[in-house]
Design a protein around this motif. Sequence first.
Motif, mmCIF file in Angstrom:
data_model
loop_
_atom_site.group_PDB
_atom_site.id
_atom_site.type_symbol
_atom_site.label_atom_id
_atom_site.label_comp_id
_atom_site.label_asym_id
_atom_site.label_seq_id
_atom_site.Cartn_x
_atom_site.Cartn_y
_atom_site.Cartn_z
ATOM 1 N N ALA A 2 15.506 4.693 5.390
ATOM 2 C CA ALA A 2 14.125 4.824 4.885
ATOM 3 C C ALA A 2 13.832 3.668 3.932
ATOM 4 O O ALA A 2 14.726 2.997 3.449
ATOM 5 C CB ALA A 2 14.058 6.151 4.111
ATOM 6 N N ASP A 3 12.464 3.417 3.654
ATOM 7 C CA ASP A 3 12.177 2.336 2.693
ATOM 8 C C ASP A 3 11.766 2.938 1.349
ATOM 9 O O ASP A 3 10.885 2.442 0.663
ATOM 10 C CB ASP A 3 11.078 1.435 3.257
ATOM 11 N N GLN A 4 12.373 4.068 0.952
ATOM 12 C CA GLN A 4 12.090 4.649 -0.375
ATOM 13 C C GLN A 4 12.717 3.773 -1.458
ATOM 14 O O GLN A 4 13.642 2.997 -1.196
ATOM 15 C CB GLN A 4 12.719 6.049 -0.455
ATOM 16 N N LYS A 5 12.224 3.911 -2.688
ATOM 17 C CA LYS A 5 12.739 3.119 -3.805
ATOM 18 C C LYS A 5 13.057 4.025 -4.987
ATOM 19 O O LYS A 5 12.392 5.057 -5.170
ATOM 20 C CB LYS A 5 11.676 2.098 -4.251
ATOM 21 N N ALA A 6 14.043 3.599 -5.797
ATOM 22 C CA ALA A 6 14.305 4.258 -7.090
ATOM 23 C C ALA A 6 13.841 3.281 -8.168
ATOM 24 O O ALA A 6 14.101 2.085 -8.079
ATOM 25 C CB ALA A 6 15.784 4.528 -7.243
ATOM 26 N N THR A 7 13.106 3.788 -9.151
ATOM 27 C CA THR A 7 12.622 2.909 -10.232
ATOM 28 C C THR A 7 13.523 3.075 -11.441
ATOM 29 O O THR A 7 13.802 4.195 -11.869
ATOM 30 C CB THR A 7 11.167 3.293 -10.600
ATOM 31 N N GLU A 17 12.819 -1.914 -9.090
ATOM 32 C CA GLU A 17 12.871 -0.964 -7.976
ATOM 33 C C GLU A 17 14.134 -1.229 -7.157
ATOM 34 O O GLU A 17 14.415 -2.368 -6.791
ATOM 35 C CB GLU A 17 11.622 -1.127 -7.101
ATOM 36 N N PRO A 19 16.365 -0.169 -3.696
ATOM 37 C CA PRO A 19 16.180 0.493 -2.391
ATOM 38 C C PRO A 19 17.002 1.780 -2.307
ATOM 39 O O PRO A 19 18.122 1.829 -2.816
ATOM 40 C CB PRO A 19 16.717 -0.540 -1.386
ATOM 41 N N ILE A 20 16.435 2.821 -1.697
ATOM 42 C CA ILE A 20 17.190 4.037 -1.374
ATOM 43 C C ILE A 20 17.482 4.003 0.118
ATOM 44 O O ILE A 20 16.583 3.818 0.933
ATOM 45 C CB ILE A 20 16.382 5.310 -1.729
ATOM 46 N N SER A 22 19.211 5.772 3.587
ATOM 47 C CA SER A 22 19.569 7.085 4.162
ATOM 48 C C SER A 22 20.499 6.888 5.348
ATOM 49 O O SER A 22 20.348 5.921 6.103
ATOM 50 C CB SER A 22 18.319 7.817 4.663
ATOM 51 N N ASP A 28 21.528 10.516 0.258
ATOM 52 C CA ASP A 28 20.987 9.147 0.294
ATOM 53 C C ASP A 28 21.715 8.354 -0.787
ATOM 54 O O ASP A 28 22.307 8.930 -1.717
ATOM 55 C CB ASP A 28 19.484 9.163 -0.018
ATOM 56 N N ILE A 30 21.566 4.841 -3.531
ATOM 57 C CA ILE A 30 20.716 3.837 -4.184
ATOM 58 C C ILE A 30 21.469 2.515 -4.145
ATOM 59 O O ILE A 30 22.599 2.416 -4.621
ATOM 60 C CB ILE A 30 20.446 4.235 -5.654
#
Length: 428
Positions: A2-7, A17, A19-20, A22, A28, A30
């Motif tokens: 996925a293209d989710q992010k952790a800040t 930011e 990248p997370i 999966s 998932d 980080i």
Amino acid sequence: MADQKATLHLPGQEAIELPILSGTAGYDVIDISTLGSHGYFTYDPGFMATASCQSDITYIDGEKGILLYRGYPIDQLAENANYLEVCYLLLYGEAPTAKQYEEFQRLIMRHTMVHEQLSSFFKGYRRDAHPMSVVCGVIAGLSAFYHDPMDITDQSHRETAAHRMIAKLPTIAAMAYKYSIGQPFIYPRNDLSYAGNFLQMMFAIPCEEYKVNPIVERAMDRIFTLHADHEQNASTSTVRLAGSSGANPFACIAAGIASLWGPAHGGANEACLMMLEEIGSVDRIPEFIERAKDKDDPFRLMGFGHRVYKNFDPRATVMRDTCHEVLDDLKIEDPLLDVAMELERIALSDPYFVERKLYPNVDFYSGIVLKAVGIPTSMFTVIFALSRTVGWMSHWNEMMSDPKQKIGRPRQLYTGAAERDFHTHVEK
Ligand code: SDX
């Protein structure tokens, strides 16, 4: 992925930011690989929450007690596959067809003998040397026989190294046992199954015909399967880290054997049986349960607890059934099993163990089965190493096949002396 992010908000810096990523299953992750450029490292002694790599080989869900080899549940493999099938699956990612299995079995059987000069390595050891020390040393020595012509960047060379390791570990393990009891080494027999050949190298003697007991053969094969791989455990991570520098694979496997030897890891099955023997009888169990809870007492219940499984170890469930089958079939009355069953019952109802989710692990029952089939306690971890060699080689090969592979080099939190000038106290 996925293209989710952790800040991440760092003091005095703009929020960054990360990248997370999966996977197919599980947590998932980080991706913190760029964190160094922001002047920080992460800190996670024992890698409690750190993924060291991406892997397609084995998946564990500790909360649910799930173990999959290339997606297949361990109980199904233990029931329906033999160890060489599992070796093929772990190495190549898919179960072998009948033809592929026949070719693989022929390949492995062609490598079961060791160089005749290797038998000289044993002579330097005392007869009472721990077999894990002997096997670790001899495997490291094997790297001298397969070094110069081997190109580990060549997939076919890596494949041959894996075949050699899988084929020769049983031979070397049995040689270590024979050496310890002063009996002659027994050559492999390629007409027998993998487990049957191991048993005959362990227990045959030159002056009598040896008949493989099919019950023991099946139990041995199942023990090999249950111990074949287990994600990024301490010994597998050791093999990966050693291999990341481009070291000889036989030397990397020796490093994995060294790590597995520890009582917190593969040495637990030997330690578990010694613990059951020390407890000796059911009425002494409460005394040892109290010791296991006492923070000032280093004693722990060997065979209980796991870094990942916070539920039943699915291998322990299969091993428990095998344990009862073998003891029933061989008509063995083992008082240690009575102690083990009572210890399991008490530990699973005691709040201390329930709160900490300390369930029996694979080592709790494997020791009893190995003892029942005549394997001496000192050889238990050697058999674990023999079984795990295919897992170590599969992870080594997966790492070496990765074009982005680089040497593993963890960072640290430095807490030593600040820079200072040196003044000698020694008269020159
Ligand atoms: C294997 O990683 C793998 O996958 C390994 C393996 C594989 O296939 O490769 O599965 C094989 O190594 C199985 C584990 C075999 N080891 C043992 O049976 C040795 C006994 N088990 C423990 O040493 C321990 O459970 C570990 C090492 C397995 C896991 O330890 P963790 O995850 O570091 O947990 P911990 O030591 O921090 O313990 C958490 C708490 C502590 O109490 P508190 O500080 O919370 O009060 O549980 C206690 C521990 O004291 N505890 C135990 C215990 N194990 C943990 N108390 C009594 N007896 C035990 N066995």
